[in-house]
Design a protein around this motif. Structure first.
Motif, PDB file in Angstrom:
ATOM      1  N   ASP A   9       0.943  -1.404   0.238  1.00  0.00           N
ATOM      2  CA  ASP A   9      -0.108   0.267   0.203  1.00  0.00           C
ATOM      3  C   ASP A   9       0.767   1.432   0.379  1.00  0.00           C
ATOM      4  N   VAL A  10       2.179   0.977   0.901  1.00  0.00           N
ATOM      5  CA  VAL A  10       2.640   2.431   0.896  1.00  0.00           C
ATOM      6  C   VAL A  10       3.204   2.790  -0.364  1.00  0.00           C
ATOM      7  N   ALA A  11       4.027   1.199  -1.218  1.00  0.00           N
ATOM      8  CA  ALA A  11       4.790   1.181  -2.160  1.00  0.00           C
ATOM      9  C   ALA A  11       3.703   2.297  -3.362  1.00  0.00           C
ATOM     10  N   ASP A  12       2.262   1.431  -3.143  1.00  0.00           N
ATOM     11  CA  ASP A  12       1.469   1.780  -4.337  1.00  0.00           C
ATOM     12  C   ASP A  12       1.533   3.653  -3.954  1.00  0.00           C
ATOM     13  N   ARG A  13       1.357   4.313  -3.045  1.00  0.00           N
ATOM     14  CA  ARG A  13       0.077   5.667  -2.675  1.00  0.00           C
ATOM     15  C   ARG A  13       2.604   6.623  -2.890  1.00  0.00           C
ATOM     16  N   TRP A  14       3.493   5.730  -3.025  1.00  0.00           N
ATOM     17  CA  TRP A  14       4.281   6.470  -3.339  1.00  0.00           C
ATOM     18  C   TRP A  14       4.576   6.565  -5.474  1.00  0.00           C
ATOM     19  N   ALA A  15       3.842   4.668  -5.484  1.00  0.00           N
ATOM     20  CA  ALA A  15       3.772   6.014  -7.173  1.00  0.00           C
ATOM     21  C   ALA A  15       2.371   6.471  -7.737  1.00  0.00           C
ATOM     22  N   ARG A  16       1.958   6.206  -6.619  1.00  0.00           N
ATOM     23  CA  ARG A  16       0.878   7.680  -7.214  1.00  0.00           C
ATOM     24  C   ARG A  16       1.345   8.673  -6.829  1.00  0.00           C
ATOM     25  N   ALA A  18       4.376   9.475  -7.544  1.00  0.00           N
ATOM     26  CA  ALA A  18       6.014   9.758  -8.579  1.00  0.00           C
ATOM     27  C   ALA A  18       4.767  10.757  -9.613  1.00  0.00           C
ATOM     28  N   ARG A  19       3.472  10.176  -9.767  1.00  0.00           N
ATOM     29  CA  ARG A  19       3.046  10.580 -11.417  1.00  0.00           C
ATOM     30  C   ARG A  19       2.856  12.134 -11.012  1.00  0.00           C
ATOM     31  N   ALA A  20       2.705  12.425  -9.684  1.00  0.00           N
ATOM     32  CA  ALA A  20       2.341  14.191  -9.926  1.00  0.00           C
ATOM     33  C   ALA A  20       3.671  15.517  -9.077  1.00  0.00           C
ATOM     34  N   LEU A  21       4.852  14.346  -9.417  1.00  0.00           N
ATOM     35  CA  LEU A  21       6.294  15.199  -9.515  1.00  0.00           C
ATOM     36  C   LEU A  21       6.170  16.292 -11.530  1.00  0.00           C
ATOM     37  N   GLY A  29      10.621   8.879  -7.995  1.00  0.00           N
ATOM     38  CA  GLY A  29       9.530   8.408  -7.140  1.00  0.00           C
ATOM     39  C   GLY A  29       9.350   7.211  -7.791  1.00  0.00           C
ATOM     40  N   LYS A  30       9.140   6.294  -8.809  1.00  0.00           N
ATOM     41  CA  LYS A  30       8.639   5.320  -9.281  1.00  0.00           C
ATOM     42  C   LYS A  30      10.107   4.409  -9.036  1.00  0.00           C
ATOM     43  N   GLU A  31      11.191   4.755  -9.260  1.00  0.00           N
ATOM     44  CA  GLU A  31      12.322   3.590  -8.559  1.00  0.00           C
ATOM     45  C   GLU A  31      11.777   3.840  -7.191  1.00  0.00           C
ATOM     46  N   LEU A  32      11.250   4.787  -5.777  1.00  0.00           N
ATOM     47  CA  LEU A  32      11.596   4.034  -4.195  1.00  0.00           C
ATOM     48  C   LEU A  32       9.874   3.242  -4.339  1.00  0.00           C
ATOM     49  N   ALA A  33       9.314   3.362  -5.290  1.00  0.00           N
ATOM     50  CA  ALA A  33       7.907   3.271  -4.671  1.00  0.00           C
ATOM     51  C   ALA A  33       8.193   1.587  -5.008  1.00  0.00           C
ATOM     52  N   ASP A  34       9.189   1.239  -6.274  1.00  0.00           N
ATOM     53  CA  ASP A  34       9.711  -0.359  -6.562  1.00  0.00           C
ATOM     54  C   ASP A  34      10.579  -0.926  -6.143  1.00  0.00           C
ATOM     55  N   LEU A  35      11.753  -0.116  -5.368  1.00  0.00           N
ATOM     56  CA  LEU A  35      12.551  -0.328  -4.298  1.00  0.00           C
ATOM     57  C   LEU A  35      11.793  -0.669  -2.769  1.00  0.00           C
ATOM     58  N   ALA A  36      10.947  -0.609  -2.675  1.00  0.00           N
ATOM     59  CA  ALA A  36      10.483   0.169  -1.390  1.00  0.00           C
ATOM     60  C   ALA A  36      10.099  -1.572  -1.470  1.00  0.00           C
ATOM     61  N   LYS A  37       9.392  -2.138  -2.574  1.00  0.00           N
ATOM     62  CA  LYS A  37       8.946  -3.629  -1.717  1.00  0.00           C
ATOM     63  C   LYS A  37      10.363  -4.697  -2.582  1.00  0.00           C
ATOM     64  N   ALA A  54       8.530  -0.605   4.628  1.00  0.00           N
ATOM     65  CA  ALA A  54       9.146   0.478   3.006  1.00  0.00           C
ATOM     66  C   ALA A  54      10.104   0.952   3.493  1.00  0.00           C
ATOM     67  N   THR A  55      10.714   2.284   4.374  1.00  0.00           N
ATOM     68  CA  THR A  55      11.686   3.169   4.362  1.00  0.00           C
ATOM     69  C   THR A  55      13.125   2.032   4.427  1.00  0.00           C
ATOM     70  N   PHE A  56      12.962   1.098   5.449  1.00  0.00           N
ATOM     71  CA  PHE A  56      14.545   0.152   5.386  1.00  0.00           C
ATOM     72  C   PHE A  56      14.865  -0.427   3.992  1.00  0.00           C
ATOM     73  N   SER A  57      14.526  -1.339   3.729  1.00  0.00           N
ATOM     74  CA  SER A  57      14.360  -1.390   2.365  1.00  0.00           C
ATOM     75  C   SER A  57      14.999  -0.644   0.722  1.00  0.00           C
ATOM     76  N   VAL A  58      13.383   0.368   1.000  1.00  0.00           N
ATOM     77  CA  VAL A  58      14.721   1.970   0.238  1.00  0.00           C
ATOM     78  C   VAL A  58      16.318   2.217   0.834  1.00  0.00           C
TER      79      VAL A  58
END
Length: 79
Positions: A9-16, A18-21, A29-37, A54-58
């Motif tokens: 859910d966090v990664a999905d919100r980050w991906a959304r 990212a589209r606003a950047l 932003g998309k890469e951070l969302a991917d790294l979170a998972k 998620a933050t730990f993973s990134v």
């Protein structure tokens, strides 16, 4: 909710988000969302908070990339 689903859910919100950047920043932003998972099974077991997991993973992935870059840079230097 399990930490794994929470991280998704966090990664999905980050991906959304990212589209606003700005266009040039969206890929980061998309890469951070991917790294979170990236560490869904290893790291998330010890974390109860999905954002922490998620933050730990990134951060783990950023450190791994930094180490690879440093190694490559050192390999390029002639002794």
């Amino acid at each position: 909710m399990s930490p794994r689903l929470g991280v998704k859910d966090v990664a999905d919100r980050w991906a959304r988000s990212a589209r606003a950047l700005r266009k040039e920043d969206q890929k980061y932003g998309k890469e951070l969302a991917d790294l979170a998972k990236e560490h869904s099974s290893e790291a998330f077991v010890a974390c109860n908070d999905p954002l922490e997991a998620a933050t730990f993973s990134v951060l783990v992935e950023i450190l791994k990339r930094q180490e690879r870059l440093n190694t490559e840079r050192n390999d390029d230097v002639d002794p």
